[in-house]
Design a protein around this motif. Structure first.
Motif, PDB file in Angstrom:
ATOM      1  N   GLU A  48      72.517  71.151  64.341  1.00  0.00           N
ATOM      2  CA  GLU A  48      72.884  72.209  63.397  1.00  0.00           C
ATOM      3  C   GLU A  48      73.327  73.483  64.108  1.00  0.00           C
ATOM      4  OE1 GLU A  48      73.518  72.047  60.245  1.00  0.00           O
ATOM      5  OE2 GLU A  48      72.787  70.002  59.993  1.00  0.00           O
ATOM      6  N   LEU A  80      76.902  73.011  65.267  1.00  0.00           N
ATOM      7  CA  LEU A  80      77.818  73.072  64.126  1.00  0.00           C
ATOM      8  C   LEU A  80      77.932  74.498  63.580  1.00  0.00           C
ATOM      9  CD1 LEU A  80      76.774  69.758  62.346  1.00  0.00           C
ATOM     10  CD2 LEU A  80      78.858  70.178  63.679  1.00  0.00           C
ATOM     11  N   ARG A  90      81.949  67.284  61.155  1.00  0.00           N
ATOM     12  CA  ARG A  90      80.571  66.920  60.781  1.00  0.00           C
ATOM     13  C   ARG A  90      80.491  65.478  60.307  1.00  0.00           C
ATOM     14  NH1 ARG A  90      75.570  69.063  58.832  1.00  0.00           N
ATOM     15  NH2 ARG A  90      76.164  71.215  59.205  1.00  0.00           N
ATOM     16  N   LEU A 145      73.900  63.526  63.655  1.00  0.00           N
ATOM     17  CA  LEU A 145      73.098  64.730  63.875  1.00  0.00           C
ATOM     18  C   LEU A 145      71.752  64.348  64.481  1.00  0.00           C
ATOM     19  CD1 LEU A 145      73.801  66.824  60.658  1.00  0.00           C
ATOM     20  CD2 LEU A 145      74.845  67.027  62.916  1.00  0.00           C
TER      21      LEU A 145
END
Length: 154
Positions: free
Chosen positions: A52, A55, A82, A87
């Motif tokens: 995160e 990103l 994304r 992730l």
């Protein structure tokens, strides 16, 4: 000193970390010199991993006024990248200590590569590339330019 080996041909689904500048080159600038690399990500031959905070950095950079990207285009680029990422969460405690990058904003990409099991960190940042020669990194993942990895794509 041995460095992390990347076999040729590269295995399908190879986990990689793309720093923000590489993501911009692929999705915002659509760099024609990296068309095979982008195709490898799109096809799943390369599997980007991210966190995160990485990103979040991408979203901040996309909003820089010098890039003149509309909010819609910023959101489109961020969403496209994304959607291709796996992730991962930061690991605590880390598997090993890493050398400190002079640019603190780049440290998270080194940590991501270490914690995710990525085989390579793609960057054009000369200071980060230099860290790839350190034994603690070279034994775990390769740090190389996107152009160098692209050469290895079949």
């Amino acid at each position: 000193m041995a460095t992390y080996p990347l076999e040729t041909p590269l295995p399908h689904g190879l986990p990689v970390v793309l720093d923000t500048n590489v993501v911009l080159s692929l999705w915002m600038f659509e760099d024609p010199a990296l068309v095979r690399l982008r195709a490898a990500v799109e096809s799943g031959a390369l599997r980007p991993v991210s966190r995160e905070d990485c990103l979040g950095e991408l979203a901040r950079v996309l909003a820089y006024s010098q890039f003149a990207q509309s909010p819609e285009r910023q959101a489109e680029i961020a969403a496209a990248y994304r959607a291709r990422c796996t992730l991962v969460e930061p690991v605590d405690p880390p598997a090993c200590e890493l050398p400190n990058c002079l640019d603190r904003d780049d440290q998270k990409f080194l940590e991501l590569a270490r914690d995710s099991g990525a085989r390579a960190l793609l960057t054009r940042d000369k200071l980060v590339l230099k860290l790839g020669k350190r034994p603690v990194i070279a034994a775990r993942f390769a740090i190389l330019t996107p152009e160098k990895l692209q050469i290895q794509l079949a």
